[in-house]
Design a protein around this motif. Structure first.
Motif, PDB file in Angstrom:
ATOM      1  N   UNK A   1      97.850 151.440 112.949  1.00 14.01           N
ATOM      2  CA  UNK A   1      99.032 151.214 112.547  1.00 14.01           C
ATOM      3  C   UNK A   1      99.088 150.586 114.796  1.00 14.01           C
ATOM      4  N   UNK A   2      98.711 151.653 115.081  1.00 17.13           N
ATOM      5  CA  UNK A   2      98.465 151.305 116.958  1.00 17.13           C
ATOM      6  C   UNK A   2      98.063 149.961 117.462  1.00 17.13           C
ATOM      7  N   UNK A   3      96.463 149.937 117.191  1.00 16.74           N
ATOM      8  CA  UNK A   3      96.018 148.960 116.944  1.00 16.74           C
ATOM      9  C   UNK A   3      96.776 147.672 116.517  1.00 16.74           C
ATOM     10  N   UNK A   4      97.638 147.648 115.405  1.00 19.60           N
ATOM     11  CA  UNK A   4      97.709 146.388 114.692  1.00 19.60           C
ATOM     12  C   UNK A   4      98.781 145.536 115.539  1.00 19.60           C
ATOM     13  N   UNK A   5      99.609 146.929 116.043  1.00 14.33           N
ATOM     14  CA  UNK A   5     100.431 146.529 117.004  1.00 14.33           C
ATOM     15  C   UNK A   5     100.126 145.797 118.253  1.00 14.33           C
ATOM     16  N   UNK A   6      99.034 146.544 118.832  1.00 13.87           N
ATOM     17  CA  UNK A   6      98.325 146.109 120.070  1.00 13.87           C
ATOM     18  C   UNK A   6      98.157 144.726 120.319  1.00 13.87           C
TER      19      UNK A   6
ATOM     20  N   UNK B   1     115.181 137.578  94.481  1.00 13.13           N
ATOM     21  CA  UNK B   1     113.382 137.287  95.125  1.00 13.13           C
ATOM     22  C   UNK B   1     112.574 137.991  95.747  1.00 13.13           C
ATOM     23  N   UNK B   2     113.372 138.995  96.442  1.00 10.81           N
ATOM     24  CA  UNK B   2     112.235 139.658  98.179  1.00 10.81           C
ATOM     25  C   UNK B   2     111.212 140.462  98.192  1.00 10.81           C
ATOM     26  N   UNK B   3     110.818 140.486  96.193  1.00  8.15           N
ATOM     27  CA  UNK B   3     109.153 141.161  96.600  1.00  8.15           C
ATOM     28  C   UNK B   3     108.103 140.168  96.578  1.00  8.15           C
ATOM     29  N   UNK B   4     108.474 138.661  96.395  1.00  7.04           N
ATOM     30  CA  UNK B   4     108.020 137.414  96.409  1.00  7.04           C
ATOM     31  C   UNK B   4     107.550 136.789  97.900  1.00  7.04           C
ATOM     32  N   UNK B   5     107.949 137.686  98.514  1.00  4.34           N
ATOM     33  CA  UNK B   5     108.308 137.794 100.180  1.00  4.34           C
ATOM     34  C   UNK B   5     106.843 138.915 100.902  1.00  4.34           C
ATOM     35  N   UNK B   6     106.062 139.019 101.001  1.00  3.30           N
ATOM     36  CA  UNK B   6     105.323 139.769 101.688  1.00  3.30           C
ATOM     37  C   UNK B   6     105.203 139.993 102.951  1.00  3.30           C
ATOM     38  N   UNK B   7     104.822 140.984 103.213  1.00  7.40           N
ATOM     39  CA  UNK B   7     105.206 141.808 105.044  1.00  7.40           C
ATOM     40  C   UNK B   7     104.218 143.125 104.948  1.00  7.40           C
ATOM     41  N   UNK B   8     103.199 142.503 105.427  1.00  2.00           N
ATOM     42  CA  UNK B   8     102.411 143.209 105.909  1.00  2.00           C
ATOM     43  C   UNK B   8     102.839 144.141 106.696  1.00  2.00           C
ATOM     44  N   UNK B   9     101.545 145.376 107.082  1.00  2.00           N
ATOM     45  CA  UNK B   9     101.973 146.170 108.628  1.00  2.00           C
ATOM     46  C   UNK B   9     101.654 145.249 109.510  1.00  2.00           C
ATOM     47  N   UNK B  10     101.897 145.359 110.636  1.00  2.00           N
ATOM     48  CA  UNK B  10     102.087 144.565 111.878  1.00  2.00           C
ATOM     49  C   UNK B  10     102.142 143.456 111.726  1.00  2.00           C
ATOM     50  N   UNK B  11     102.462 142.529 110.705  1.00  2.00           N
ATOM     51  CA  UNK B  11     102.675 141.304 110.750  1.00  2.00           C
ATOM     52  C   UNK B  11     104.049 140.682 111.764  1.00  2.00           C
ATOM     53  N   UNK B  12     103.393 139.547 112.043  1.00  2.00           N
ATOM     54  CA  UNK B  12     104.897 138.775 112.300  1.00  2.00           C
ATOM     55  C   UNK B  12     105.477 137.401 112.012  1.00  2.00           C
TER      56      UNK B  12
ATOM     57  N   UNK C   1     115.230 127.901 110.898  1.00  2.00           N
ATOM     58  CA  UNK C   1     113.701 127.125 110.953  1.00  2.00           C
ATOM     59  C   UNK C   1     112.769 128.283 110.577  1.00  2.00           C
ATOM     60  N   UNK C   2     112.018 128.453 109.791  1.00  2.00           N
ATOM     61  CA  UNK C   2     110.822 129.443 109.215  1.00  2.00           C
ATOM     62  C   UNK C   2     109.735 128.759 110.047  1.00  2.00           C
ATOM     63  N   UNK C   3     108.701 129.580 110.758  1.00  2.00           N
ATOM     64  CA  UNK C   3     107.832 128.700 111.779  1.00  2.00           C
ATOM     65  C   UNK C   3     106.266 129.253 110.941  1.00  2.00           C
ATOM     66  N   UNK C   4     106.511 130.759 110.499  1.00  2.00           N
ATOM     67  CA  UNK C   4     106.039 131.974 110.656  1.00  2.00           C
ATOM     68  C   UNK C   4     106.352 132.777 109.370  1.00  2.00           C
ATOM     69  N   UNK C   5     105.216 133.069 108.690  1.00  2.00           N
ATOM     70  CA  UNK C   5     105.513 134.601 107.619  1.00  2.00           C
ATOM     71  C   UNK C   5     104.223 135.413 107.813  1.00  2.00           C
ATOM     72  N   UNK C   6     104.934 136.427 107.270  1.00  2.00           N
ATOM     73  CA  UNK C   6     103.496 137.399 107.765  1.00  2.00           C
ATOM     74  C   UNK C   6     102.281 137.000 107.935  1.00  2.00           C
ATOM     75  N   UNK C   7     102.671 136.465 109.394  1.00  2.00           N
ATOM     76  CA  UNK C   7     100.756 135.993 110.420  1.00  2.00           C
ATOM     77  C   UNK C   7     100.240 137.496 110.007  1.00  2.00           C
ATOM     78  N   UNK C   8      98.933 137.163 111.099  1.00  2.00           N
ATOM     79  CA  UNK C   8      98.220 138.233 111.103  1.00  2.00           C
ATOM     80  C   UNK C   8      98.066 137.830 112.356  1.00  2.00           C
ATOM     81  N   UNK C   9      97.606 139.160 113.675  1.00  2.00           N
ATOM     82  CA  UNK C   9      97.275 138.641 114.768  1.00  2.00           C
ATOM     83  C   UNK C   9      96.174 139.244 115.205  1.00  2.00           C
TER      84      UNK C   9
END
Length: 210
Positions: free
Chosen positions: A33-38, A175-186, A197-205
């Motif tokens: 998790x620390x590495x994801x957030x870094x 419908x909240x469960x239709x939106x994924x939110x992975x750990x460390x997502x943006x 205006x939503x430009x990005x959902x559940x982005x991974x860095x």
């Protein structure tokens, strides 16, 4: 002026490899998790170079530690917002999905099929979470100090982020469960005169090498 909200889910937490409802339980970040957030912090540092965004965080340690890692890039300290904490799952807190299905099959089925109408036993309802979270977001987006930069970073939780995204997109909370939110997502949301205006959902860095 366009305001940009960078909405982040905390990094992965210490666990036993089993998916559990952690809710309001205070669970620390894992090394993963620390590495994801870094990686998130490096991306934001490059994107918001020479800016001083305001960083807000849930008080739970997994989110607050994530916010602290991100804040270090900007030499800031996160602002703790208690209303951004994760949903209280009542008697399900700390239980795995399989345990809940076995002990509370009917309640879990109803909850999974319609999380707006049904709630975890003795836990918060979706409406209760929505009311406190959106009230906090309104306060965050309308600071009293007009000199603050328009870029805002919020570090919260999967359930909280899903509710925010549904509300901003005009999607029913059923419908909240239709939106994924992975750990460390943006997630990136721009506000044009308060119109989101939503430009990005559940982005991974990722690292440049990846």
């Amino acid at each position: 002026m366009v305001k940009t909200l960078y909405l982040i889910r905390h990094g992965a937490t210490l666990n036993d490899g089993v998916k559990r409802y952690k809710g309001s339980i205070d669970v620390p970040l894992s090394e993963e998790g620390i590495e994801q957030i870094k990686k998130v912090s490096l991306y934001l540092g490059q994107r918001l170079k020479d800016q001083k965004p305001v960083v807000y965080s849930s008080p739970l340690s997994r989110a607050l530690r994530s916010a602290e890692i991100i804040s270090q890039v900007f030499n800031l300290k996160p602002v703790i917002v208690p209303e951004l904490r994760e949903r209280n799952f009542g008697i399900w807190e700390g239980m795995s999905f399989d345990e809940i299905k076995e002990r509370y099959p009917e309640e879990f089925s109803l909850w999974a099929s319609n999380p707006l109408r049904y709630s975890p036993p003795q836990g918060e309802s979706t409406i209760e979470v929505r009311d406190r979270v959106m009230k906090a977001l309104k306060w965050i987006l309308q600071p009293s100090d007009s000199s603050l930069q328009p870029d805002i970073i919020v570090v919260a939780h999967g359930g909280v982020n899903r509710i925010i995204l549904c509300e901003l997109l005009g999607i029913s909370l059923e419908n909240i469960f239709r939106i994924e939110q992975d750990h460390g997502c943006l997630n990136i949301i721009e506000f044009h005169d308060d119109f989101p205006v939503v430009r990005l959902i559940n982005g991974v860095c990722r690292d440049e090498k990846e």
